[in-house]
Design an enzyme around this catalytic site. Structure first.
Site, PDB file in Angstrom:
ATOM      1  N   ASP A 158       0.688  -1.061  -0.317  1.00  0.00           N
ATOM      2  CA  ASP A 158       0.182   0.089   0.593  1.00  0.00           C
ATOM      3  C   ASP A 158       0.749   1.006  -0.253  1.00  0.00           C
ATOM      4  OD1 ASP A 158      -2.220   0.985   0.399  1.00  0.00           O
ATOM      5  OD2 ASP A 158      -1.757   2.100   2.364  1.00  0.00           O
TER       6      ASP A 158
ATOM      7  N   ASP B 283      -6.476  -1.865   5.304  1.00  0.00           N
ATOM      8  CA  ASP B 283      -6.129  -2.743   4.372  1.00  0.00           C
ATOM      9  C   ASP B 283      -6.152  -4.013   5.531  1.00  0.00           C
ATOM     10  OD1 ASP B 283      -4.888  -0.564   2.888  1.00  0.00           O
ATOM     11  OD2 ASP B 283      -3.408  -0.562   4.079  1.00  0.00           O
TER      12      ASP B 283
END
Length: 661
Positions: free
Chosen positions: A361, A558
């Site tokens: 990410d 996430d």
């Protein structure tokens, strides 16, 4: 709850699809008494050398010595040696009988028991007693090694005080940590270890965070900064408000993760269990054939064939494998924890060692995550007024962009003006400010909501767009610096043969800019949580057999992606609880270099495990062949069993010292 609903639904959807790991108790056919169905574990002593086992070994050894020096008759020698064997190995015999009753007969306990009893039957009493005594010596050494590996992790967190100073009604009281409530103020003097996750109310100091992050550089803190349990206050007096109880604190969670490692087996450990289920009956069968067939087809006497079969049995015991393999994993996990890397179980080590695709990410993982407002452009109002409106709209959001907007506005926020706040993950917030509907979020979302935004208004950097009463009102642009070590981390991953990718919900231009700086092959922009999950699923389906996909992130959104990956890694540890729960490995600071460090440690552990397996099997096969040919004596059998166990244990302990670089 509306913010969490789409994320939690994805977590539930992904949970259990490929992260169902077998516990140590799932397969009762373990080959060693040190994994006795999970219910009769021998190594329960927590203080180092188990004094009970040590005493039994010493007394048994003394009895063996007395039988040599004092006994003048074979009967008394046999009695003393039988007592020595029973004292040293009664638990082995008991486990063999219990396993036989429960039809889990094919394990090391049976091999040791049969070998010792048979040695007495053919008059080799010394060998029978020595088998049990030396076996317990190996067990004692293994117990000590496991405890030391665990203790090395616990020592890194130091001793937490049982009492802390609490300020109540302006007075200071020394209070047991169990009696401190959330919201109370604690006083921290220089040199004290922080017991509670808390927030500094007043005072300034520096903290030693090395027990949490593995980094020795002190961290400065002042009013408003967070304190994490396990850190040490170095210089100044701090007053801090308790956020989390001691038993639920950061240090407590980390210790729980480390100590729960033994509950799950890695692939190699499961190989050992399956191997033992096949290996034990084959060895017993060969020993029986050796005892029965040699007298029939050769001129070897029956007594000699029995002796060869017994030596064969002692050599064949797989305790070196069963002891050294889990110990290698635990030592590696303990060593990683000292670097601020937490593997939640040994299966995670196996997955990390086979990493091929590493997907990061962007925000907060490869970039600093400390976003700052770089420009405010108003369409129908001056920039300062637009920033004020955006700050009121975003004040309840936990998104990094929202925090940057609120930080950039230096005026007062009137909470009574804010109503009907709703946040949509990956899109933005919908809120009423003083009764006026406000949208703050992505350009695509505002357009979907019917707000016209000219193409020329779309920024190439990270930006949010504001709609007021259904009309476009302006944009706020942000800057986010790439972490200093991010490029080095990517280069190391490339050197390890990994394909590195990056994914983000930000604009394509912003994501591409970071990817180019870091020399990342593939980048994916504008992705919502469900799109991250789909991308990871595609990567996993395209990956070669035995190659794993790792996802590294730090935010609440996430969590689904972490569950979708073969291995989810939480960066900056101490963010969202949902992210930490979803992740199976945790890096206790924001350091990208620890991702390749984690892979290096995992591969080092696997290498040590492989070395032990090859070494043990070669020694065993050679010695078993010598035993069948009558060339191996009992002392050679003992070396092949206990000697290889000791050598492999010493090699396994090296996993505690594997370096990241």
């Amino acid at each position: 709850m509306k913010l969490l609903d789409p994320i939690l639904s994805l977590i539930y959807k992904e949970n259990g699809k490929h992260h169902k790991h077998e516990s140590c108790c799932d397969e009762h056919e373990s080959a060693c008494s040190c994994c006795d169905g999970g219910h009769e574990h021998q190594h329960t002593y927590k203080g180092g050398l188990d004094p009970v086992i040590a005493l039994r070994v010493v007394v048994s050894a003394v009895l063996l010595l007395l039988s040599v020096l004092l006994s003048k008759t074979e009967l008394w020698k046999t009695i003393l040696l039988a007592i020595a064997a029973l004292l040293a190995g009664y638990d082995v015999i008991i486990h063999a009988v219990k396993h036989a009753i429960h039809k889990h007969i094919m394990d090391e306990n049976l091999l040791m028991t049969v070998a010792a009893i048979a040695a007495f039957i053919i008059g080799k009493s010394y060998e029978g007693a020595a088998v049990m005594i030396l076996y317990q010596c190996g067990e004692l050494l293994q117990s000590y090694a496991v405890v030391r590996a665990r203790q090395s992790v616990l020592d890194s967190f130091g001793d937490h005080p049982d009492e802390v100073t609490v300020v109540r009604a302006g007075k200071e009281y020394l209070v047991n940590v169990q009696n401190v409530a959330i919201g109370e103020t604690v006083l921290l003097h220089p040199g004290e270890r922080i017991t509670f996750d808390s927030v500094v109310v007043s005072g300034e100091s520096t903290l030693d965070m090395s027990s949490l992050t593995g980094e020795s550089l002190p961290v400065n803190v002042a009013a408003g900064d967070e304190l994490l349990s396990g850190a040490v206050n170095l210089s100044g007096v701090l007053y801090a408000r308790v956020k989390v109880l001691a038993g639920e604190s950061t240090a407590a969670r980390i210790l729980q993760m480390v100590q729960s490692e033994s509950g799950k087996k890695g692939n190699t450990e499961r190989f050992i269990t399956r191997f033992a289920k096949i290996y034990t009956p084959i060895v017993l069968g060969l020993a029986v054939l050796c005892a029965l067939l040699l007298p029939l087809f050769t001129d070897i006497a029956f007594g000699e064939s029995i002796r060869r079969a017994l030596v064969f049995l002692v050599i064949s015991c797989p305790c070196a494998l069963v002891i050294s393999v889990p110990l290698s994993y635990f030592a590696g996990i303990g060593g990683a924890a000292r670097h601020g890397i937490i593997f939640k179980n040994s299966l995670v080590v196996d997955i990390a060692a086979t990493a091929h695709n590493v997907l990061f990410d962007k925000t907060g993982t490869l970039t600093s995550g400390s976003l700052r407002v770089t420009s405010v452009t108003g369409e129908r109002m001056d920039p300062n007024t637009l920033l004020k409106v955006a700050a009121h709209a975003e004040v309840y959001s936990r998104h990094p962009l929202a925090k940057a907007i609120v930080s950039a506005w230096d005026g007062r926020i009137s909470a009574d003006l804010i109503g009907s706040f709703t946040e949509t993950a990956g899109k933005g917030v919908r809120v009423e400010v003083d009764g006026v509907p406000i949208l703050v979020g992505t350009a695509a979302w505002l357009r979907d909501e019917g707000i016209f935004i000219r193409e020329s208004e779309i920024a190439t950097d990270i930006a949010v767009y504001i709609g007021i009463a259904g009309a476009y009102a302006g944009r706020i642009v942000f800057g986010d610096d790439v972490k200093d070590s991010a490029r080095k981390a990517v280069n190391k991953l490339h050197a390890y043969g990994c394909v590195v990718s990056m994914i983000s919900g930000d604009s394509e231009a912003a994501v591409r800019k970071v990817a180019e700086k870091l020399d990342i092959e593939d980048s994916y922009a504008g992705c919502l949580p469900e799109q991250k999950v789909a991308l990871i699923q595609n990567m996993r389906s395209d990956a070669e057999e035995g190659a794993s996909v790792l996802f590294v992130g730090e935010g609440l959104n996430d969590a689904p992606a972490m569950l979708a990956a073969d291995l989810g890694i939480a960066m900056g540890a101490l963010g969202s609880d949902a992210t930490i729960e979803a992740a199976e490995a945790v890096i206790l600071d924001d350091e990208p270099l620890k991702v390749p460090g984690m892979i290096r440690i995992a591969r080092g552990v696997r290498s040590i495990v492989g070395q032990n397996i090859i070494f043990v099997l070669v020694i065993k096969l050679v010695m078993m062949l010598l035993a069948a040919l009558g060339l191996a004596q009992m002392w050679m059998a003992l070396f092949a069993d206990v000697g290889t166990a000791i050598l492999t244990i010493l090699n396994a302990i090296r996993a505690l010292r594997i370096r990241m670089d």
